[in-house]
Design an enzyme around this catalytic site. Structure first.
Site, mmCIF file in Angstrom:
data_model
loop_
_atom_site.group_PDB
_atom_site.id
_atom_site.type_symbol
_atom_site.label_atom_id
_atom_site.label_comp_id
_atom_site.label_asym_id
_atom_site.label_seq_id
_atom_site.Cartn_x
_atom_site.Cartn_y
_atom_site.Cartn_z
ATOM 1 N N LYS A 119 -11.535 1.179 -15.793
ATOM 2 C CA LYS A 119 -12.082 -0.092 -15.310
ATOM 3 C C LYS A 119 -12.549 -0.966 -16.488
ATOM 4 C CE LYS A 119 -11.362 0.392 -10.848
ATOM 5 N NZ LYS A 119 -10.480 -0.510 -10.078
ATOM 6 N N ASN B 189 -5.792 -4.909 -6.349
ATOM 7 C CA ASN B 189 -6.922 -4.236 -5.703
ATOM 8 C C ASN B 189 -6.774 -2.716 -5.643
ATOM 9 O OD1 ASN B 189 -9.157 -3.894 -3.552
ATOM 10 N ND2 ASN B 189 -7.298 -3.160 -2.530
ATOM 11 N N ASP C 19 0.879 -1.175 0.000
ATOM 12 C CA ASP C 19 0.000 0.000 0.000
ATOM 13 C C ASP C 19 0.913 1.221 0.000
ATOM 14 O OD1 ASP C 19 -3.262 0.378 1.004
ATOM 15 O OD2 ASP C 19 -1.965 2.148 0.930
ATOM 16 N N TYR D 78 -12.160 7.079 -14.875
ATOM 17 C CA TYR D 78 -12.338 5.872 -14.049
ATOM 18 C C TYR D 78 -13.094 4.807 -14.839
ATOM 19 C CZ TYR D 78 -13.503 3.065 -9.857
ATOM 20 O OH TYR D 78 -13.648 2.057 -8.921
ATOM 21 N N ASP E 274 4.442 2.742 -3.986
ATOM 22 C CA ASP E 274 3.439 3.135 -4.985
ATOM 23 C C ASP E 274 3.487 2.128 -6.130
ATOM 24 O OD1 ASP E 274 2.093 4.434 -7.176
ATOM 25 O OD2 ASP E 274 2.383 6.339 -6.135
HETATM 26 N N1 LIG Z 1 -15.525 1.238 -2.455
HETATM 27 C C1 LIG Z 1 -16.300 1.116 -3.516
HETATM 28 O O1 LIG Z 1 -17.486 1.483 -3.468
HETATM 29 C C2 LIG Z 1 -15.747 0.523 -4.782
HETATM 30 C C3 LIG Z 1 -16.630 0.276 -5.831
HETATM 31 C C4 LIG Z 1 -16.163 -0.270 -7.014
HETATM 32 C C5 LIG Z 1 -14.816 -0.581 -7.135
HETATM 33 N N2 LIG Z 1 -13.963 -0.331 -6.100
HETATM 34 C C6 LIG Z 1 -12.549 -0.681 -6.306
HETATM 35 O O2 LIG Z 1 -12.090 -1.409 -5.192
HETATM 36 C C7 LIG Z 1 -10.672 -1.283 -5.108
HETATM 37 C C8 LIG Z 1 -10.295 -1.040 -3.662
HETATM 38 O O3 LIG Z 1 -10.817 0.196 -3.256
HETATM 39 P P1 LIG Z 1 -11.445 0.496 -1.817
HETATM 40 O O4 LIG Z 1 -12.845 0.903 -2.047
HETATM 41 O O5 LIG Z 1 -11.140 -0.591 -0.878
HETATM 42 O O6 LIG Z 1 -10.649 1.839 -1.493
HETATM 43 P P2 LIG Z 1 -9.718 2.318 -0.313
HETATM 44 O O7 LIG Z 1 -9.354 3.714 -0.688
HETATM 45 O O8 LIG Z 1 -10.370 2.088 1.013
HETATM 46 O O9 LIG Z 1 -8.433 1.379 -0.428
HETATM 47 C C9 LIG Z 1 -7.542 1.465 -1.500
HETATM 48 C C10 LIG Z 1 -6.120 1.389 -0.971
HETATM 49 O O10 LIG Z 1 -5.250 1.466 -2.106
HETATM 50 C C11 LIG Z 1 -4.150 2.281 -1.761
HETATM 51 N N3 LIG Z 1 -3.583 2.870 -2.969
HETATM 52 C C12 LIG Z 1 -4.137 3.839 -3.742
HETATM 53 N N4 LIG Z 1 -3.296 4.161 -4.733
HETATM 54 C C13 LIG Z 1 -2.188 3.395 -4.568
HETATM 55 C C14 LIG Z 1 -0.963 3.288 -5.252
HETATM 56 N N5 LIG Z 1 -0.686 4.065 -6.305
HETATM 57 N N6 LIG Z 1 -0.046 2.390 -4.831
HETATM 58 C C15 LIG Z 1 -0.299 1.610 -3.740
HETATM 59 N N7 LIG Z 1 -1.441 1.684 -3.036
HETATM 60 C C16 LIG Z 1 -2.367 2.560 -3.439
HETATM 61 C C17 LIG Z 1 -4.731 3.334 -0.817
HETATM 62 O O11 LIG Z 1 -3.710 3.919 0.010
HETATM 63 C C18 LIG Z 1 -5.770 2.549 -0.035
HETATM 64 O O12 LIG Z 1 -5.232 2.077 1.199
HETATM 65 C C19 LIG Z 1 -10.277 -0.176 -6.077
HETATM 66 O O13 LIG Z 1 -9.704 -0.740 -7.228
HETATM 67 C C20 LIG Z 1 -11.606 0.489 -6.405
HETATM 68 O O14 LIG Z 1 -11.604 1.085 -7.671
HETATM 69 C C21 LIG Z 1 -14.397 0.211 -4.931
#
Ligand SMILES: NC(=O)c1ccc[n+]([C@@H]2O[C@H](COP(=O)([O-])OP(=O)(O)OC[C@H]3O[C@@H](n4cnc5c(N)ncnc54)[C@H](O)[C@@H]3O)[C@@H](O)[C@H]2O)c1
Length: 255
Positions: free
Chosen positions: A161, A91, A43, A157, A67
């Site tokens: 996706k 993820n 992360d 986005y 990153d």
């Molecule tokens: N939460 C929703 O409603 C939702 C819906 C559809 C899809 N998603 C997808 O789910 C996945 C996880 O998202 P989430 O909702 O758990 O979000 P979140 O923000 O809670 O967690 C994502 C994590 O990824 C880390 N991150 C971001 N950019 C990064 C990078 N460049 N390098 C390393 N780490 C990085 C962040 O620090 C964070 O801890 C994502 O791909 C998101 O697009 C989420």
């Protein structure tokens, strides 16, 4: 309600999880650990990884901050898993502030694609040699409702996706016959910290999106519900599933 974990399902198997400090990634890392896996958790946020490590309190968890758009970090995650690398969960992802095509700043487009598309491709590319060597590898990409439709996000986005769905299918197509399965999970709305990058940046575009997503904003799913699906796709129980983009969205995709 999520089914109880199985202590043996991932015994002796090593899985790399990106974005493991929060939300879906953290829930996935925790479930994998509960089911016997060794987890390499990445992360960009060190503090969140420290929290995960403190809560998990197990030597089967290795955390590394970095990153995923940095090739050195990708190489490090894969090297930490070593020859034992069995699974990869792409993820980590970011949103785009619901910005429509005509208003996308270049840096927003490039960053969203770098994190949501290019990094997952590079991680898969880096993970494949160990998986091909063992002849058994599992990859799960976390996509989105926005991977198959408009109206769930801004243009960058959505496009990213959709590309991640294509990455999933193409990888499954080429490597399925060699023992690698690559699938995607498309979440609907989930209670996470993704809102950090979801603040609307274009008032008229937000007015256009809001009625489309309003019916599905609540109830948001728990990250553990997504982790359960991701772990199923990583497990032997999904042995005949390859190249799918599996919605886990309480039925949003039917609307
Ligand atoms: N939460 C929703 O409603 C939702 C819906 C559809 C899809 N998603 C997808 O789910 C996945 C996880 O998202 P989430 O909702 O758990 O979000 P979140 O923000 O809670 O967690 C994502 C994590 O990824 C880390 N991150 C971001 N950019 C990064 C990078 N460049 N390098 C390393 N780490 C990085 C962040 O620090 C964070 O801890 C994502 O791909 C998101 O697009 C989420």
């Amino acid at each position: 309600m999520v089914t109880p974990t199985s202590a043996q399902r991932f015994d002796g198997r090593t899985v790399v999880v990106t974005g493991a400090g929060s939300g879906i990634g953290r829930a996935t890392a925790e479930r994998l650990l509960a089911e016997g896996a060794t987890v390499v958790a990445g992360d960009v946020n060190q503090e969140r990884l420290d929290e995960l490590a403190a809560a998990a309190a197990t030597e089967r968890l290795v955390v590394r901050a970095g990153d995923i758009t940095d090739q050195a970090h990708i190489d490090e995650l894969v090297a930490l898993a070593g020859d034992e690398l069995f699974g990869l969960v792409n993820n980590a992802g970011i949103m785009d502030g619901f910005v429509p095509t005509g208003e996308i700043p270049d840096d927003l487009w490039e960053r969203v694609f770098a994190v949501n598309v290019t990094a997952p491709m590079k991680l898969i590319r880096a993970a494949l040699p160990a998986m091909l060597e063992s002849g058994d590898g599992r990859i799960v990409n976390v996509t989105s409702e926005a991977g198959t439709r408009a109206g769930a996000s801004g243009t960058a986005y959505s496009a990213s996706k959709h590309a991640a769905v294509g990455l999933t299918k193409s990888t499954a197509f080429f490597y399925g016959p060699r023992g690698i399965r690559c699938n995607a999970v498309a979440p609907g709305r989930v209670k996470t910290n993704i809102r950090d990058t979801a603040a609307p940046r274009s008032p008229w575009a937000w007015d256009r999106v809001q009625p489309v997503i309003a019916p599905v904003l609540e109830p948001a799913a728990d990250p553990a519900e997504l982790a359960a699906v991701i772990c199923w796709l990583l497990s032997d129980d999904s042995s005949n599933i390859n190249g799918v983009n599996l919605f886990s969205d309480a039925g949003w995709s039917t609307m």
